[in-house]
Every structure is written in structure tokens, then in C-alpha cells.
Design an enzyme around this catalytic site. Structure first.
Site, PDB file in Angstrom:
ATOM      1  N   ASN A  34      46.992  39.372  28.253  1.00  0.00           N
ATOM      2  CA  ASN A  34      45.862  38.899  29.074  1.00  0.00           C
ATOM      3  C   ASN A  34      44.633  39.757  28.807  1.00  0.00           C
ATOM      4  OD1 ASN A  34      44.775  37.104  30.995  1.00  0.00           O
ATOM      5  ND2 ASN A  34      44.903  38.700  32.575  1.00  0.00           N
ATOM      6  N   ASP A  57      54.954  45.822  24.314  1.00  0.00           N
ATOM      7  CA  ASP A  57      55.338  45.242  25.601  1.00  0.00           C
ATOM      8  C   ASP A  57      56.161  46.272  26.377  1.00  0.00           C
ATOM      9  OD1 ASP A  57      56.940  43.625  27.556  1.00  0.00           O
ATOM     10  OD2 ASP A  57      55.873  41.987  26.568  1.00  0.00           O
ATOM     11  N   SER A 123      48.845  46.294  45.475  1.00  0.00           N
ATOM     12  CA  SER A 123      47.791  45.369  45.903  1.00  0.00           C
ATOM     13  C   SER A 123      47.812  45.204  47.406  1.00  0.00           C
ATOM     14  CB  SER A 123      48.046  44.018  45.241  1.00  0.00           C
ATOM     15  OG  SER A 123      47.278  43.019  45.842  1.00  0.00           O
ATOM     16  N   TYR A 147      54.156  36.639  42.869  1.00  0.00           N
ATOM     17  CA  TYR A 147      53.331  37.771  42.434  1.00  0.00           C
ATOM     18  C   TYR A 147      53.383  38.890  43.488  1.00  0.00           C
ATOM     19  CZ  TYR A 147      49.196  40.700  41.918  1.00  0.00           C
ATOM     20  OH  TYR A 147      48.364  41.787  41.832  1.00  0.00           O
ATOM     21  N   LYS A 151      55.036  43.000  43.532  1.00  0.00           N
ATOM     22  CA  LYS A 151      54.416  44.260  43.968  1.00  0.00           C
ATOM     23  C   LYS A 151      55.278  44.937  45.041  1.00  0.00           C
ATOM     24  CE  LYS A 151      50.865  44.083  41.264  1.00  0.00           C
ATOM     25  NZ  LYS A 151      50.844  44.956  40.084  1.00  0.00           N
ATOM     26  N   ARG A 290      42.396  27.180  51.002  1.00  0.00           N
ATOM     27  CA  ARG A 290      43.375  27.354  49.914  1.00  0.00           C
ATOM     28  C   ARG A 290      44.675  27.854  50.535  1.00  0.00           C
ATOM     29  NH1 ARG A 290      41.828  31.634  45.239  1.00  0.00           N
ATOM     30  NH2 ARG A 290      41.984  33.065  47.017  1.00  0.00           N
TER      31      ARG A 290
HETATM   32  P1  NAD Z   1      44.482  42.406  33.658  1.00  0.00           P
HETATM   33  O1  NAD Z   1      45.307  41.198  33.428  1.00  0.00           O
HETATM   34  O2  NAD Z   1      43.072  42.405  33.199  1.00  0.00           O
HETATM   35  O3  NAD Z   1      45.219  43.693  33.050  1.00  0.00           O
HETATM   36  C1  NAD Z   1      46.621  43.785  32.924  1.00  0.00           C
HETATM   37  C2  NAD Z   1      46.905  44.188  31.496  1.00  0.00           C
HETATM   38  O4  NAD Z   1      48.319  44.317  31.312  1.00  0.00           O
HETATM   39  C3  NAD Z   1      46.431  43.147  30.465  1.00  0.00           C
HETATM   40  O5  NAD Z   1      45.641  43.794  29.499  1.00  0.00           O
HETATM   41  C4  NAD Z   1      47.719  42.589  29.862  1.00  0.00           C
HETATM   42  O6  NAD Z   1      47.548  42.233  28.502  1.00  0.00           O
HETATM   43  C5  NAD Z   1      48.673  43.750  30.062  1.00  0.00           C
HETATM   44  N1  NAD Z   1      50.092  43.375  30.184  1.00  0.00           N
HETATM   45  C6  NAD Z   1      50.637  42.418  30.963  1.00  0.00           C
HETATM   46  N2  NAD Z   1      51.972  42.385  30.803  1.00  0.00           N
HETATM   47  C7  NAD Z   1      52.282  43.363  29.903  1.00  0.00           C
HETATM   48  C8  NAD Z   1      53.490  43.810  29.327  1.00  0.00           C
HETATM   49  N3  NAD Z   1      54.665  43.247  29.628  1.00  0.00           N
HETATM   50  N4  NAD Z   1      53.444  44.833  28.431  1.00  0.00           N
HETATM   51  C9  NAD Z   1      52.259  45.416  28.096  1.00  0.00           C
HETATM   52  N5  NAD Z   1      51.084  45.011  28.616  1.00  0.00           N
HETATM   53  C10 NAD Z   1      51.091  44.001  29.507  1.00  0.00           C
HETATM   54  O7  NAD Z   1      44.544  42.715  35.235  1.00  0.00           O
HETATM   55  P2  NAD Z   1      43.747  43.784  36.088  1.00  0.00           P
HETATM   56  O8  NAD Z   1      42.877  43.028  37.029  1.00  0.00           O
HETATM   57  O9  NAD Z   1      43.166  44.835  35.245  1.00  0.00           O
HETATM   58  O10 NAD Z   1      44.950  44.358  36.952  1.00  0.00           O
HETATM   59  C11 NAD Z   1      45.654  45.539  36.587  1.00  0.00           C
HETATM   60  C12 NAD Z   1      46.786  45.757  37.576  1.00  0.00           C
HETATM   61  O11 NAD Z   1      46.261  45.846  38.897  1.00  0.00           O
HETATM   62  C13 NAD Z   1      47.816  44.631  37.602  1.00  0.00           C
HETATM   63  O12 NAD Z   1      49.094  45.196  37.787  1.00  0.00           O
HETATM   64  C14 NAD Z   1      47.433  43.829  38.825  1.00  0.00           C
HETATM   65  O13 NAD Z   1      48.517  43.145  39.395  1.00  0.00           O
HETATM   66  C15 NAD Z   1      46.917  44.924  39.745  1.00  0.00           C
HETATM   67  N6  NAD Z   1      45.965  44.413  40.747  1.00  0.00           N
HETATM   68  C16 NAD Z   1      44.871  43.716  40.337  1.00  0.00           C
HETATM   69  C17 NAD Z   1      43.995  43.202  41.284  1.00  0.00           C
HETATM   70  C18 NAD Z   1      42.795  42.395  40.860  1.00  0.00           C
HETATM   71  O14 NAD Z   1      42.254  41.663  41.674  1.00  0.00           O
HETATM   72  N7  NAD Z   1      42.303  42.480  39.636  1.00  0.00           N
HETATM   73  C19 NAD Z   1      44.218  43.423  42.657  1.00  0.00           C
HETATM   74  C20 NAD Z   1      45.337  44.168  43.014  1.00  0.00           C
HETATM   75  C21 NAD Z   1      46.211  44.674  42.069  1.00  0.00           C
HETATM   76  C1  UD1 Z   2      43.652  36.721  45.690  1.00  0.00           C
HETATM   77  C2  UD1 Z   2      45.160  36.586  45.679  1.00  0.00           C
HETATM   78  C3  UD1 Z   2      45.777  37.945  45.991  1.00  0.00           C
HETATM   79  C4  UD1 Z   2      45.269  38.999  45.002  1.00  0.00           C
HETATM   80  C5  UD1 Z   2      43.736  39.041  45.095  1.00  0.00           C
HETATM   81  C6  UD1 Z   2      43.097  40.018  44.149  1.00  0.00           C
HETATM   82  C7  UD1 Z   2      45.611  34.272  46.384  1.00  0.00           C
HETATM   83  C8  UD1 Z   2      46.167  33.405  47.471  1.00  0.00           C
HETATM   84  N1  UD1 Z   2      45.571  35.597  46.682  1.00  0.00           N
HETATM   85  O1  UD1 Z   2      43.293  37.114  46.968  1.00  0.00           O
HETATM   86  O2  UD1 Z   2      47.184  37.890  45.905  1.00  0.00           O
HETATM   87  O3  UD1 Z   2      45.802  40.268  45.324  1.00  0.00           O
HETATM   88  O4  UD1 Z   2      43.236  37.721  44.793  1.00  0.00           O
HETATM   89  O5  UD1 Z   2      43.339  39.623  42.827  1.00  0.00           O
HETATM   90  O6  UD1 Z   2      45.262  33.807  45.319  1.00  0.00           O
HETATM   91  N2  UD1 Z   2      37.283  31.757  47.389  1.00  0.00           N
HETATM   92  C9  UD1 Z   2      36.537  30.604  47.441  1.00  0.00           C
HETATM   93  N3  UD1 Z   2      36.349  29.893  46.302  1.00  0.00           N
HETATM   94  C10 UD1 Z   2      36.885  30.274  45.098  1.00  0.00           C
HETATM   95  C11 UD1 Z   2      37.653  31.468  45.033  1.00  0.00           C
HETATM   96  C12 UD1 Z   2      37.844  32.171  46.210  1.00  0.00           C
HETATM   97  O7  UD1 Z   2      36.038  30.231  48.501  1.00  0.00           O
HETATM   98  O8  UD1 Z   2      36.699  29.556  44.091  1.00  0.00           O
HETATM   99  C13 UD1 Z   2      37.459  32.551  48.614  1.00  0.00           C
HETATM  100  C14 UD1 Z   2      38.894  32.716  49.062  1.00  0.00           C
HETATM  101  O9  UD1 Z   2      39.277  31.660  49.896  1.00  0.00           O
HETATM  102  C15 UD1 Z   2      38.827  34.074  49.765  1.00  0.00           C
HETATM  103  C16 UD1 Z   2      37.746  34.838  49.004  1.00  0.00           C
HETATM  104  O10 UD1 Z   2      36.971  33.842  48.345  1.00  0.00           O
HETATM  105  O11 UD1 Z   2      38.396  33.902  51.095  1.00  0.00           O
HETATM  106  C17 UD1 Z   2      38.302  35.795  47.964  1.00  0.00           C
HETATM  107  O12 UD1 Z   2      39.206  35.091  47.122  1.00  0.00           O
HETATM  108  P1  UD1 Z   2      39.904  35.802  45.846  1.00  0.00           P
HETATM  109  O13 UD1 Z   2      38.871  36.438  45.013  1.00  0.00           O
HETATM  110  O14 UD1 Z   2      40.784  34.783  45.211  1.00  0.00           O
HETATM  111  O15 UD1 Z   2      40.766  36.974  46.480  1.00  0.00           O
HETATM  112  P2  UD1 Z   2      41.899  36.958  47.629  1.00  0.00           P
HETATM  113  O16 UD1 Z   2      41.912  35.676  48.364  1.00  0.00           O
HETATM  114  O17 UD1 Z   2      41.704  38.173  48.438  1.00  0.00           O
END
Ligand code: NAD
Ligand code: UD1
Length: 337
Positions: A34, A57, A123, A147, A151, A290
Site C-alpha cells: 500500500n 513482507d 488506533s 480491522y 488492533k 455511514r
Molecule cells: P499505510 O498503508 O500508508 O502504511 C502501512 C504500510 O505497511 C504500507 O507502506 C504497506 O505497504 C506496509 N505493509 C502492509 N502490510 C505489510 C506486510 N505484511 N509486510 C510489510 N509491509 C506491509 O498506513 P498508515 O496510515 O501509514 O498507517 C500505519 C499504521 O498505523 C497501520 O498499522 C495502521 O493500521 C495504523 N493506524 C493508521 C491510522 C490512519 O488513519 N492512518 C489510524 C490509526 C492507526
Molecule cells: C475511520 C475508521 C476507523 C479508523 C479511522 C482512522 C470507519 C468506520 N472507521 O474512522 O476504524 O481508525 O478512520 O483511519 O471507517 N466522513 C464524511 N464523508 C466522507 C468521509 C468521512 O462525512 O467521505 C465523516 C465520517 O462520517 C466521520 C468523519 O468524517 O464523522 C471522519 O471520518 P474518517 O476520516 O473516515 O475517520 P473515522 O470515522 O474516525
């Protein structure tokens, strides 16, 4: 040397810069499922030095062993994982295998090489539908989709590892909603296809890649009826990992910490802030709620300050300005035009 799994991704690439600035050496391990290696080329440009990268991986034990053999790794920041909620409902086995099995294999190899310092990306999703806000770390945990369950399970697995061997030092960082991008505009969030999350959708609407934003529900019990979240600048978040690493050898527990700002903003407040920062219109339409969404989710971030000396510094305007700089300079993300 720090091993950064998933370091080519959104949060990982920003954390590479924070590590470099704090004087940590690191190697990135990512299967690029990704992400694009272009993010790491851009990080190299920003920090003006080559970085070590191994494509692999985390479920591949031999590949991990060879990284631990080649580099003297004393801590791991573990970002690697799949993160799309909707996809996890469609492909639960892929999520359980990638996220949970991947973490198990990683921990096995860490144990084999005597590396017992781990910072894990958890998360706010583990709080499920919180009974009140702001959310503290000792609130009840639950999950509503595969998902979120990955976590929750990984947190439990890491707690069990610590119980079995208290020489591990483990930090669980529960992120709220990461947004924004590095000031250079060179790296940022580059979702595949139609974004699920609010900020990239708003940014793509402002740049006219999308016609309008669907606002999911305007009848929640919030300031204007739309969902409220704790948006945190990815550069602040990245710095939280540096703080965790600086403390890790003295932790001697499973330290569980919220990384959020403590402030909640509604969807419409975000739209207005983004319009102001970008000078562009973000047309929207109200749509049904949603499924799985909660009304309000924001952190009590005081424990992060108490334990790590960390607090978020950047406000909503800066988050929007930085997201806009990245989006407007890279309308197609890392893809070559
Ligand atoms: P991202 O997808 O941009 O980064 C994840 C990276 O992990 C990617 O580069 C992907 O290629 C790599 N990856 C996935 N599976 C793998 C595997 N099996 N082996 C090696 N590499 C692998 O996502 P991000 O937003 O940077 O998130 C990073 C972490 O934080 C994730 O664990 C995600 O669940 C967690 N997280 C993200 C958010 C968010 O909103 N972005 C919120 C809470 C927690
Ligand atoms: C989502 C994920 C959550 C994850 C988090 C951060 C779901 C149900 N939950 O949460 O598990 O940890 O992202 O990656 O997907 N919204 C709109 N229009 C859009 C997109 C979002 O109105 O097109 C609203 C949503 O209803 C919410 C807010 O914007 O109220 C934020 O949404 P989003 O960015 O998807 O984050 P979370 O809902 O917090």
C-alpha cells in the site's frame, strides 16, 4: 538501529524524517502493498541522505531474519498492516493473516535476536463506541469490524508477551485521526482509489478530482449534527514515536498511550477550515450515516504528556494548509503523471 516496518507508508514516511532529525539511524522494511518506493525517494530528498530500505513482507520469517542479521536492530516501530475498515469486512482472513500473523512472525524474530523494544501502531478504533468523551486509556475496549479486531488482538498478544517475559519494553500508541503532510509538500497521504477517510476526500474535492463530498449524517448529537473527530497532524504523530523510543528502555511495561490533540472538530468545521486554508470551494451534500460510525471521538491526551512528555503542537489550520500543499502539488499522489 531502528527497524521501521511499513516505513514507506503515510505515517511511516513522516516518522523516518522525525527519526533522522532526532539522530536515530533506521532501516525501512515494507512490502509496498500500500505504498510506493517514491515516498522513500522523497524522504531521502528531504533529509538529504540515502536511507536503508528492504522490500519484504513481515510474514516472511527468512526475510526478517536476514534484516536482523544484516543490521544491529535494537528497537522496532511497527506500522506494517492493512488499514481499510470496509475492505477488512470483505476480506477478514487477509486482515487477520497480514496484521496478526505478521505481528506474531515479527515478534518471534525479535525474540530470536534478543530485540525486545517495540512501538506499535494501535488506533482509537479500539475504543469502539465510547460512552463519553474525552477518551482515556482505561476506557473499555471493543471493536466492530475485523480491522479493529486486529488492533485489539495485537494489543492483547503484546501484553501476553510482556507477561511471559518482562524484559520486553512495549509502547502501544493509539492514534486518533492522522491528517496533514510534511511542510515540503513532497510526502503525504496517497490513498488508492476513492478515499475512505475525510481529509483526503476533502482535499481531492478541492482539487476537483471529486465533484462533491458526501457528509455522512447531520443528525448526530454534536455541535452541528455532523461527526466529531480528533484530527492530529502527522508530523506531531511522528514525533510521538521519537518520544516513545527515547523512553523505551526504561519503560518495563506495556505503556498504552493516546496520541490525539484533545480537540474535536465536526465534518463541517473541517470543510470550512480547508476552504479557508486552500482558498478553494469544497462542495458537499448531506448523505445517510455511514454504518459503524460514532458521533464523537476525541482523546484525553494528558497521559501522553505525563509519560512521554509529548503533546500535539499543530492546529487545524496548519493541518489543512499542509494537506492542501501536498494535494495541490501532487494531484495524483506519488503516481508519475
Ligand atoms: P499505510 O498503508 O500508508 O502504511 C502501512 C504500510 O505497511 C504500507 O507502506 C504497506 O505497504 C506496509 N505493509 C502492509 N502490510 C505489510 C506486510 N505484511 N509486510 C510489510 N509491509 C506491509 O498506513 P498508515 O496510515 O501509514 O498507517 C500505519 C499504521 O498505523 C497501520 O498499522 C495502521 O493500521 C495504523 N493506524 C493508521 C491510522 C490512519 O488513519 N492512518 C489510524 C490509526 C492507526
Ligand atoms: C475511520 C475508521 C476507523 C479508523 C479511522 C482512522 C470507519 C468506520 N472507521 O474512522 O476504524 O481508525 O478512520 O483511519 O471507517 N466522513 C464524511 N464523508 C466522507 C468521509 C468521512 O462525512 O467521505 C465523516 C465520517 O462520517 C466521520 C468523519 O468524517 O464523522 C471522519 O471520518 P474518517 O476520516 O473516515 O475517520 P473515522 O470515522 O474516525
Amino acid at each position: 538501529m531502528v527497524l521501521v516496518t511499513g516505513g514507506a507508508g503515510y505515517i511511516g514516511s513522516h516518522t523516518c524524517i522525525a527519526l533522522h532529525e532526532a539522530g536515530f539511524d533506521f532501516v525501512v522494511f515494507d512490502n509496498l502493498s500500500n505504498a510506493s518506493q517514491e515516498s522513500l525517494f522523497r524522504v531521502q530528498k528531504i533529509i538529504d541522505r540515502p536511507i536503508s530500505f528492504v522490500q519484504g513482507d513481515i510474514r516472511d520469517k527468512e526475510a526478517l531474519r536476514s534484516v536482523f542479521t544484516q543490521y544491529d536492530i535494537d528497537a522496532v516501530i511497527h506500522f506494517a498492516g492493512l488499514k481499510a475498515v470496509g475492505e477488512s469486512v470483505q476480506q477478514p482472513l487477509e486482515y487477520y493473516d497480514n496484521n496478526i500473523n505478521g505481528t506474531i512472525v515479527l515478534c518471534q524474530v525479535m525474540q530470536e535476536f534478543g530485540c525486545k523494544n517495540m512501538v506499535f501502531s494501535s488506533s482509537a478504533t479500539v475504543y469502539g463506541d465510547p460512552h463519553t468523551t474525552p477518551i482515556k486509556e482505561d476506557f473499555p475496549l471493543s471493536a466492530t469490524n475485523p480491522y479493529g479486531r486486529t488492533k485489539l488482538f495485537i494489543e492483547e498478544i503484546l501484553r501476553d508477551i510482556f507477561v511471559s517475559d518482562t524484559s520486553w519494553n512495549i509502547v502501544l500508541l493509539r492514534y486518533f485521526n492522522p491528517v496533514g503532510a510534511h511542510k515540503s509538500g513532497l510526502i503525504g497521504e496517497d490513498p488508492n482509489g476513492i478515499p475512505n477517510n475525510l481529509m483526503p476526500f476533502i482535499a481531492q474535492t478541492a482539487v476537483k478530482k471529486r465533484d462533491y463530498l458526501s457528509v455522512f449524517g447531520d443528525d448526530y448529537d454534536t455541535v452541528d449534527g455532523t461527526g466529531v473527530r480528533d484530527y492530529i497532524h502527522v508530523v506531531d504523530l511522528a514525533f510521538g514515536h521519537v518520544k516513545a523510543l527515547e523512553k523505551i528502555s526504561n519503560i518495563k511495561e506495556v505503556l498504552t498511550v493516546n496520541l490525539g490533540t484533545g480537540k474535536g472538530y465536526s465534518v463541517l468545521e473541517m470543510v470550512r477550515a480547508f476552504e479557508k486554508a486552500s482558498g478553494k470551494d469544497v462542495p458537499y451534500q448531506i448523505a445517510p450515516r455511514r454504518s459503524g460510525d460514532v458521533a464523537k471521538c476525541f482523546a484525553d491526551p494528558s497521559y501522553a504528556f505525563e509519560t512521554l512528555g509529548w503533546s500535539a503542537q499543530k492546529g487545524i489550520q496548519e493541518m489543512c494548509e499542509d494537506s492542501w500543499r501536498w494535494q495541490s502539488q501532487n494531484p495524483n499522489g506519488y503516481a508519475k503523471d
